[in-house]
Write an enzyme that holds these catalytic residues in place. Structure first.
Site, PDB file in Angstrom:
ATOM      1  N   LYS A  38      -4.389  -5.524  13.970  1.00  0.00           N
ATOM      2  CA  LYS A  38      -4.192  -6.842  14.269  1.00  0.00           C
ATOM      3  C   LYS A  38      -3.407  -7.207  15.392  1.00  0.00           C
ATOM      4  O   LYS A  38      -2.950  -6.197  16.339  1.00  0.00           O
ATOM      5  CB  LYS A  38      -3.368  -7.034  12.961  1.00  0.00           C
ATOM      6  N   TYR A  82     -11.764 -14.262   6.048  1.00  0.00           N
ATOM      7  CA  TYR A  82     -10.755 -14.378   5.327  1.00  0.00           C
ATOM      8  C   TYR A  82     -10.830 -15.421   4.018  1.00  0.00           C
ATOM      9  O   TYR A  82     -10.051 -15.897   3.272  1.00  0.00           O
ATOM     10  CB  TYR A  82      -9.349 -14.442   5.757  1.00  0.00           C
ATOM     11  N   ARG A 119      -6.088   3.071   2.919  1.00  0.00           N
ATOM     12  CA  ARG A 119      -5.001   2.380   2.417  1.00  0.00           C
ATOM     13  C   ARG A 119      -3.580   3.015   2.173  1.00  0.00           C
ATOM     14  O   ARG A 119      -2.560   2.475   2.548  1.00  0.00           O
ATOM     15  CB  ARG A 119      -5.392   1.583   0.814  1.00  0.00           C
ATOM     16  N   THR A 160       1.502  -3.471   1.933  1.00  0.00           N
ATOM     17  CA  THR A 160       1.633  -4.632   2.811  1.00  0.00           C
ATOM     18  C   THR A 160       2.766  -5.042   3.238  1.00  0.00           C
ATOM     19  O   THR A 160       3.002  -5.380   4.549  1.00  0.00           O
ATOM     20  CB  THR A 160       0.929  -5.787   2.075  1.00  0.00           C
ATOM     21  N   ARG A 219       2.265   0.882   8.506  1.00  0.00           N
ATOM     22  CA  ARG A 219       3.179  -0.349   8.136  1.00  0.00           C
ATOM     23  C   ARG A 219       4.751  -0.099   8.508  1.00  0.00           C
ATOM     24  O   ARG A 219       5.425  -0.776   8.795  1.00  0.00           O
ATOM     25  CB  ARG A 219       2.622  -1.085   7.204  1.00  0.00           C
ATOM     26  N   ASN A 271       1.636  -7.395  10.016  1.00  0.00           N
ATOM     27  CA  ASN A 271       1.677  -5.865   9.462  1.00  0.00           C
ATOM     28  C   ASN A 271       0.666  -4.922   9.921  1.00  0.00           C
ATOM     29  O   ASN A 271       0.344  -3.802   9.322  1.00  0.00           O
ATOM     30  CB  ASN A 271       1.390  -5.972   7.666  1.00  0.00           C
ATOM     31  N   HIS A 273      -5.324  -4.182   8.928  1.00  0.00           N
ATOM     32  CA  HIS A 273      -6.134  -4.331   7.520  1.00  0.00           C
ATOM     33  C   HIS A 273      -7.134  -3.222   7.399  1.00  0.00           C
ATOM     34  O   HIS A 273      -7.573  -2.633   8.030  1.00  0.00           O
ATOM     35  CB  HIS A 273      -7.002  -5.698   8.043  1.00  0.00           C
ATOM     36  N   GLU A 301     -17.581  -6.369   4.584  1.00  0.00           N
ATOM     37  CA  GLU A 301     -16.642  -6.462   5.731  1.00  0.00           C
ATOM     38  C   GLU A 301     -17.469  -5.760   7.295  1.00  0.00           C
ATOM     39  O   GLU A 301     -17.069  -6.365   8.413  1.00  0.00           O
ATOM     40  CB  GLU A 301     -15.212  -6.010   5.570  1.00  0.00           C
TER      41      GLU A 301
END
Length: 140
Positions: free
Chosen positions: A11, A51, A87, A93, A104, A114, A117, A128
């Site tokens: 991000k 999103y 993940r 998150t 993170r 954070n 994604h 996606e």
């Protein structure tokens, strides 16, 4: 165990701080391979479409503005159980709840900023990945 592909986005908060290489090193150390990657700048419309699942949530507008605020690195990660592994490597998150050593925990600035994604399921990953990449761009 199944070899899977998942979408990963580094991000704007992380690209601004030049963390792409350090973040990708964590994915690779976990056994994930980067099979497609590009640096792009999302428009508000593109962020909104991506999103759209969150459209009714109070943070939607802020999320879209943030994701359009600077360059992102979109990439496809591949490996055994790639979705769950990604993940795990990302961490919770909320960086305050993320396990030590996760992306993170180390790099996120807040719940909103954070750093990364990742797709949450195989069906989501397929949609996606197709949003950002053609089949010709996926090389493994």
């Amino acid at each position: 165990m199944a070899v899977e592909r998942t979408l990963s986005i580094i991000k704007p908060d992380a690209t601004r701080r030049n963390l792409t290489g350090r973040i990708n090193a964590k994915f690779e150390e976990a056994g994930l391979r980067i099979v497609a990657q590009k640096r792009i700048r999302l428009t508000m419309e593109q962020a909104g479409t991506f999103y759209a699942v969150h459209k009714e949530r109070p943070f939607y507008g802020e999320l879209c503005e943030f994701m359009a605020s600077g360059p992102v690195v979109v990439q496809v990660l591949e490996g055994e159980n790639a979705i769950a592994k990604n993940r795990d490597v990302m961490g919770a998150t909320n960086p305050a709840e993320a396990a030590p050593g996760t992306i993170r925990a180390e790099f996120a600035q807040s719940v909103g900023e954070n750093s990364v994604h990742g797709s949450d399921a195989a069906e989501t990953a397929a949609v996606e990945i197709a949003y950002f990449f053609s089949g010709l761009e996926l090389v493994g």
